[in-house]
Motif scaffolding. Structure first.
Motif, PDB file in Angstrom:
ATOM      1  N   LEU A 171       3.520 -22.168  -1.219  1.00  0.00           N
ATOM      2  CA  LEU A 171       2.129 -21.855  -0.887  1.00  0.00           C
ATOM      3  C   LEU A 171       1.763 -20.471  -1.442  1.00  0.00           C
ATOM      4  O   LEU A 171       0.688 -20.278  -2.028  1.00  0.00           O
ATOM      5  CB  LEU A 171       1.978 -21.873   0.642  1.00  0.00           C
ATOM      6  N   ARG A 172       2.667 -19.512  -1.233  1.00  0.00           N
ATOM      7  CA  ARG A 172       2.426 -18.153  -1.753  1.00  0.00           C
ATOM      8  C   ARG A 172       2.228 -18.159  -3.259  1.00  0.00           C
ATOM      9  O   ARG A 172       1.351 -17.471  -3.779  1.00  0.00           O
ATOM     10  CB  ARG A 172       3.653 -17.263  -1.460  1.00  0.00           C
ATOM     11  N   LEU A 173       3.064 -18.933  -3.919  1.00  0.00           N
ATOM     12  CA  LEU A 173       3.025 -18.977  -5.380  1.00  0.00           C
ATOM     13  C   LEU A 173       1.696 -19.558  -5.859  1.00  0.00           C
ATOM     14  O   LEU A 173       1.011 -18.974  -6.701  1.00  0.00           O
ATOM     15  CB  LEU A 173       4.192 -19.844  -5.876  1.00  0.00           C
ATOM     16  N   GLY A 192      -1.129 -17.205  -4.643  1.00  0.00           N
ATOM     17  CA  GLY A 192      -0.921 -15.879  -5.214  1.00  0.00           C
ATOM     18  C   GLY A 192      -1.273 -15.818  -6.696  1.00  0.00           C
ATOM     19  O   GLY A 192      -1.887 -14.855  -7.154  1.00  0.00           O
ATOM     20  N   GLN A 193      -0.906 -16.871  -7.426  1.00  0.00           N
ATOM     21  CA  GLN A 193      -1.188 -16.875  -8.867  1.00  0.00           C
ATOM     22  C   GLN A 193      -2.681 -16.866  -9.150  1.00  0.00           C
ATOM     23  O   GLN A 193      -3.150 -16.150 -10.036  1.00  0.00           O
ATOM     24  CB  GLN A 193      -0.552 -18.098  -9.532  1.00  0.00           C
ATOM     25  N   LYS A 194      -3.416 -17.668  -8.389  1.00  0.00           N
ATOM     26  CA  LYS A 194      -4.877 -17.716  -8.560  1.00  0.00           C
ATOM     27  C   LYS A 194      -5.485 -16.344  -8.351  1.00  0.00           C
ATOM     28  O   LYS A 194      -6.368 -15.912  -9.071  1.00  0.00           O
ATOM     29  CB  LYS A 194      -5.487 -18.659  -7.513  1.00  0.00           C
ATOM     30  N   LEU A 195      -5.034 -15.668  -7.272  1.00  0.00           N
ATOM     31  CA  LEU A 195      -5.626 -14.381  -6.921  1.00  0.00           C
ATOM     32  C   LEU A 195      -5.168 -13.266  -7.851  1.00  0.00           C
ATOM     33  O   LEU A 195      -5.909 -12.315  -8.101  1.00  0.00           O
ATOM     34  CB  LEU A 195      -5.293 -14.036  -5.462  1.00  0.00           C
ATOM     35  N   ALA A 196      -3.953 -13.384  -8.391  1.00  0.00           N
ATOM     36  CA  ALA A 196      -3.414 -12.317  -9.246  1.00  0.00           C
ATOM     37  C   ALA A 196      -4.339 -12.056 -10.431  1.00  0.00           C
ATOM     38  O   ALA A 196      -4.550 -10.907 -10.826  1.00  0.00           O
ATOM     39  CB  ALA A 196      -2.004 -12.671  -9.720  1.00  0.00           C
ATOM     40  N   ALA A 197      -4.906 -13.110 -10.984  1.00  0.00           N
ATOM     41  CA  ALA A 197      -5.799 -12.950 -12.131  1.00  0.00           C
ATOM     42  C   ALA A 197      -7.044 -12.148 -11.737  1.00  0.00           C
ATOM     43  O   ALA A 197      -7.475 -11.249 -12.470  1.00  0.00           O
ATOM     44  CB  ALA A 197      -6.196 -14.318 -12.671  1.00  0.00           C
ATOM     45  N   LEU A 198      -7.589 -12.461 -10.569  1.00  0.00           N
ATOM     46  CA  LEU A 198      -8.757 -11.707 -10.086  1.00  0.00           C
ATOM     47  C   LEU A 198      -8.389 -10.250  -9.813  1.00  0.00           C
ATOM     48  O   LEU A 198      -9.165  -9.329 -10.082  1.00  0.00           O
ATOM     49  CB  LEU A 198      -9.288 -12.325  -8.778  1.00  0.00           C
ATOM     50  N   MET A 211       1.382 -14.737   3.732  1.00  0.00           N
ATOM     51  CA  MET A 211       1.231 -14.430   2.304  1.00  0.00           C
ATOM     52  C   MET A 211       0.285 -13.257   2.146  1.00  0.00           C
ATOM     53  O   MET A 211      -0.193 -12.694   3.123  1.00  0.00           O
ATOM     54  CB  MET A 211       0.735 -15.651   1.539  1.00  0.00           C
ATOM     55  N   GLY A 212       0.004 -12.903   0.892  1.00  0.00           N
ATOM     56  CA  GLY A 212      -0.889 -11.779   0.622  1.00  0.00           C
ATOM     57  C   GLY A 212      -0.122 -10.633  -0.010  1.00  0.00           C
ATOM     58  O   GLY A 212       1.115 -10.653  -0.054  1.00  0.00           O
TER      59      GLY A 212
END
Lengths: 320, 320
Positions: A45-47, A50-56, A105-106
């Motif tokens: 779930l984190r992955l 997390g990946q989606k948000l990392a780009a932002l 997560m976060g």
């Protein structure tokens, strides 16, 4: 998928409507959430999220020209986010952030921390506390408190601002409750974004918005119960240092701005905490976005989010 | 019947829960409302609802020891409600009230007027405007404006306070818009209880609370469309003097406190008007009751209502 009718669309910006129309819920959230949020599946779930948000996050770091350094305070990792331009009136101020993510997560470089650093022109100290299920309550809270204790030693508390989003708000409030117990100073102002103050799951919006928000209640509930809450089946979810709605407050509590939206599962939590503080004689302001969801204010370009962030900055910094 | 789950009950007072558990909706409100609210049936609706409320009104008149006189101002009947004890600081103040009731029913001696007179210790001037379907828009608004125009001539505007509930709030806002247009002074403070500022029916809570509130949206809608709105099928419901959300505002608008609840069909209307005023530079405060319904604050003994009324009084009178 989140349902939005023409009458609901007519009352919000086209950007907000487009955002909601793109939300996909897990199928049958009520049934599948205990599986999706089981401890063994949290890394996955984190992955994914997390990946989606990392780009932002990368985008925001560039947009606001932020420099990020990692340090430790009281042996806990803390990310210091520094904007290229610090507002002159904020030169000696710091904003302590506790990130959100349902305790499982976060990241300390979440959008909340980056946007506040960039838009307020202030140094943000974002605490990298331990996630669940690797640790459970009260470890994360105690880590945050250790950092807070150290920061009020080395900074003038009048220059300390504090914030947290969702579960991060829960941790921030309970950190301050521990600080008060130890007679440590309070921060100058507190910002609670879509706070989760009652982890028992009670509240009107936990029913009315259960499947209307971007995060289904069943999924959030499963995250907390299966990963963060003590495994002890006798554990009382009304423990005031776990669900801070049940603590007592007084007029020494720092002036607090609380944000939510009419579609937010945490609307009732925000509303109830507002009245709790107000009833205790503390200064509080509640800001509610029309048709807005859990954490909408971190969508940087949505007009409702921009207006809300402006109102938050006014509360935090307009008089000093 | 209004549904209330254990988690919703846990977050509100037992008195509020008991109140909601007693609400009975008309069967199939979506289908039957156009019939129930047809012009020929309005007299019957007034009688049924009016009788229930008349008993409460009598109680409140006794409870607060109010004396009531009827007069006319600008040829419009006005009820003057005078509390036994007038607060010394309110001696020269008056509170103008426009009652609610979906434009088709209601009375100037509604609970709102009586409770405010009694609890604030202030003289209330409650306008008895004409109801629909006997007259349609804009008659009621123009009657209220005629009274307002006269009252600002004979009273120092700094001592004039104004309020309206639901459709009464719509009429009060549009009365003040007309006053502004004529360069008449604004009142010192404005209180909008569960206002209906957008009669097009748009808004998140008009969907999410459509059948959760004590008043089904379909019934209110049918009242307005079939009785109050101009019969002209081309009439624009976004006319800013009909749906005042669509008017423009500026910083000369009086400081305004707006109240609603998370279960209220008018929550979105309250929220949107809050942001409209705030964006225009006017001072506004939004008060939202957890799990509370349309007009809950006129249930005199419910704890949430008592707390809300205290907050409203603070906004209106604390600094003068």
């Amino acid at each position: 998928m989140v349902i939005i009718t023409p009458g609901q669309k007519a009352a919000i910006s086209s950007q907000a409507a487009a955002y909601l129309e793109n939300i996909r819920h897990p199928p049958l959230p009520g049934l599948l959430s205990p599986f999706i949020a089981s401890p063994s599946r949290i890394p996955n779930l984190r992955l994914t999220i997390g990946q989606k948000l990392a780009a932002l996050e990368e985008e925001h770091i560039k947009r606001y020209n932020l420099s990020i350094t990692e340090t430790t305070i009281a042996d806990i990792p803390v990310m210091v986010i520094e904007p290229h331009v610090i507002a002159p009136s904020n030169e000696s101020k710091i904003l302590i952030n506790i990130f959100g993510g349902g305790f499982v997560m976060g990241t300390p470089r979440e959008r909340a921390a980056l946007i506040m650093a960039g838009e307020c022109g202030i140094r943000v100290y974002s605490i990298k506390y331990s996630l669940s299920p690797e640790v459970r309550y009260p470890i994360a809270r105690d880590e945050c408190f250790a950092v807070y204790r150290k920061l009020v030693e080395i900074h003038d508390p009048a220059n300390i601002y504090a914030m947290g989003s969702s579960s991060g708000a829960t941790l921030m409030i309970t950190t301050l409750l521990l600080a008060r117990k130890d007679k440590l100073p309070m921060p100058a102002r507190l910002f609670l974004c879509t706070p989760a103050v009652d982890l028992t799951g009670a509240g009107d919006s936990m029913v009315s918005n259960a499947n209307r928000d971007i995060m289904p209640v069943a999924l959030l509930s499963a995250m907390v119960r299966q990963n963060y809450a003590p495994a002890d089946p006798e554990f009382d979810f009304k423990d005031p240092l776990f669900s801070p709605l049940f603590a007592s407050y007084d007029a020494t509590w720092p002036p607090t701005v609380i944000t939510s939206g009419t579609r937010d599962i945490s609307l009732s939590s925000a509303v109830r905490f507002y009245w709790k503080l107000r009833g205790a004689g503390a200064k509080a302001e509640l800001l509610v976005g029309e048709g807005m969801w859990h954490g909408f204010n971190w969508e940087v370009d949505i007009p409702e989010s921009i207006a809300l962030r402006g109102a938050v900055r006014e509360f935090l910094f307009s008089d000093n």
